[in-house]
Design a protein around this motif. Structure first.
Motif, PDB file in Angstrom:
ATOM      1  N   GLY A  75       7.505  -8.167  -5.096  1.00  0.00           N
ATOM      2  CA  GLY A  75       8.506  -7.136  -4.809  1.00  0.00           C
ATOM      3  C   GLY A  75       9.737  -6.321  -5.374  1.00  0.00           C
ATOM      4  N   GLY A 131       6.701  -8.148 -11.912  1.00  0.00           N
ATOM      5  CA  GLY A 131       5.684  -7.765 -12.586  1.00  0.00           C
ATOM      6  C   GLY A 131       5.069  -6.673 -12.633  1.00  0.00           C
ATOM      7  N   ASP A 135       0.786 -16.261 -13.240  1.00  0.00           N
ATOM      8  CA  ASP A 135       0.547 -16.059 -12.150  1.00  0.00           C
ATOM      9  C   ASP A 135      -1.034 -16.772 -12.392  1.00  0.00           C
ATOM     10  OD1 ASP A 135       2.279 -15.584 -10.859  1.00  0.00           O
ATOM     11  OD2 ASP A 135       2.133 -13.381 -11.710  1.00  0.00           O
ATOM     12  N   ASP A 172       9.959 -14.584  -6.124  1.00  0.00           N
ATOM     13  CA  ASP A 172       8.840 -13.893  -6.572  1.00  0.00           C
ATOM     14  C   ASP A 172       8.328 -12.755  -6.224  1.00  0.00           C
ATOM     15  OD1 ASP A 172       6.285 -13.908  -8.331  1.00  0.00           O
ATOM     16  OD2 ASP A 172       5.460 -15.328  -8.679  1.00  0.00           O
ATOM     17  N   GLY A 221      -0.178 -13.835  -4.379  1.00  0.00           N
ATOM     18  CA  GLY A 221      -2.143 -13.370  -4.490  1.00  0.00           C
ATOM     19  C   GLY A 221      -2.535 -12.335  -5.186  1.00  0.00           C
ATOM     20  N   GLY A 223       2.517  -6.306  -7.076  1.00  0.00           N
ATOM     21  CA  GLY A 223       2.711  -4.898  -6.136  1.00  0.00           C
ATOM     22  C   GLY A 223       3.080  -5.047  -4.409  1.00  0.00           C
TER      23      GLY A 223
HETATM   24  C1  DX5 Z   1       2.160 -12.393  -5.994  1.00  0.00           C
HETATM   25  C2  DX5 Z   1       2.578 -13.154  -7.642  1.00  0.00           C
HETATM   26  C3  DX5 Z   1       3.448 -13.095  -8.946  1.00  0.00           C
HETATM   27  C4  DX5 Z   1       3.482 -11.086  -8.973  1.00  0.00           C
HETATM   28  C5  DX5 Z   1       4.813 -10.222  -8.858  1.00  0.00           C
HETATM   29  O1  DX5 Z   1       0.935 -13.719  -6.404  1.00  0.00           O
HETATM   30  O2  DX5 Z   1       2.858 -14.780  -7.676  1.00  0.00           O
HETATM   31  O3  DX5 Z   1       4.440 -13.551  -9.452  1.00  0.00           O
HETATM   32  O4  DX5 Z   1       2.871 -11.293 -10.236  1.00  0.00           O
HETATM   33  O5  DX5 Z   1       4.066  -9.191  -8.639  1.00  0.00           O
HETATM   34  P1  DX5 Z   1       5.329  -7.983  -8.180  1.00  0.00           P
HETATM   35  O6  DX5 Z   1       6.126  -7.848  -8.867  1.00  0.00           O
HETATM   36  O7  DX5 Z   1       4.278  -6.918  -8.773  1.00  0.00           O
HETATM   37  O8  DX5 Z   1       5.320  -8.267  -6.782  1.00  0.00           O
END
Ligand code: DX5
Ligand code: ZN
Length: 222
Positions: free
Chosen positions: A176, A196, A34, A174, A141, A144
């Motif tokens: 949550g 993530g 990211d 992508d 952005g 989590g």
């Molecule tokens: C958010 C990113 C995601 C993020 C996802 O802006 O694009 O790729 O890392 O993270 P989780 O899985 O923790 O929501």
């Protein structure tokens, strides 16, 4: 079979080499990286030097999610740094068709990322030209955040369009995503799950990847 793309945004940056090795040895398929510029999104993350470093150790494709304005200026740099898949945001690209063509000319897979509030129909005129849609299920952005359930309808709508037009475009979801909702997301039509916090925030990250990978979905629900 769906793919799993751990997002390194939530990894331990002090141990990034070990985190890369961990993903190499896991059942995951891609690295999700990211890139944030503090302009398109209200946060900064990492850029080219980190991606080049990850590329030196990664044995799986690098899926680079550009949350930046004017991404067309940097496409060739990201490709040189080792990006195999490059996604640009539809909201950051007034000349999206040209930008995705540039990605293809560089020899990478072309992806378009789309924010939760942007209608999927805005993608319909470039679907033939792209390999992937990165459907944001949180406001981009930050890692989590909580999954926005309204996105499920957008996945279904996009899947129906892709299927009806007999295209091979993958739908990546992508934001949550975790064990609590992966099955409904896959049933809605997702092909790639980015995760993530659900992976790197868990004490047993390899097991989370394995569980996400082994979910079986017989049919889509649209
Ligand atoms: C958010 C990113 C995601 C993020 C996802 O802006 O694009 O790729 O890392 O993270 P989780 O899985 O923790 O929501
Ligand atoms: Zn992302």
């Amino acid at each position: 079979m769906h793919l799993i793309a751990p997002s390194l945004l939530s990894c331990d940056f002090l141990r990034i080499g070990e985190e890369v090795q961990f993903v190499n040895q896991s059942k995951a398929d891609w690295f999700h990286l990211d890139v944030m510029d503090g302009r398109f999104v209200p946060n900064l993350s990492f850029g080219l030097p980190v991606i080049s470093a990850v590329k030196r150790y990664a044995t799986k494709p690098l899926d680079v999610h550009l949350m930046i304005v004017e991404p067309e200026k940097y496409l060739s740099d990201f490709r040189k740094a080792g990006a195999d898949i490059i996604s640009v945001h539809i909201e950051a690209c007034p000349h999206l068709h040209r930008t995705v063509q540039q990605i293809k000319e560089l020899g990478a897979m072309a992806g378009v990322a789309i924010n939760p509030h942007t209608p999927v129909s805005q993608l319909f005129d470039v679907l033939e030209n792209i390999d992937l849609v990165c459907m944001m299920s949180v406001n981009p952005g930050f890692g989590g955040q909580k999954f926005i359930y309204r996105t499920l309808h957008k996945i279904q709508e996009l899947k129906a369009e892709i299927t009806q037009r007999n295209l091979q475009v993958k739908i990546e979801v992508d934001g949550g995503v975790g064990l609590q909702n992966a099955e409904v997301i896959l049933k809605a039509g997702a092909d790639v799950l980015v995760a993530g916090n659900a992976i790197f925030g868990d004490k047993q990250p390899a097991e989370v990847i394995e569980k996400l990978k082994s979910i079986q979905v017989d049919k889509f629900e649209f």
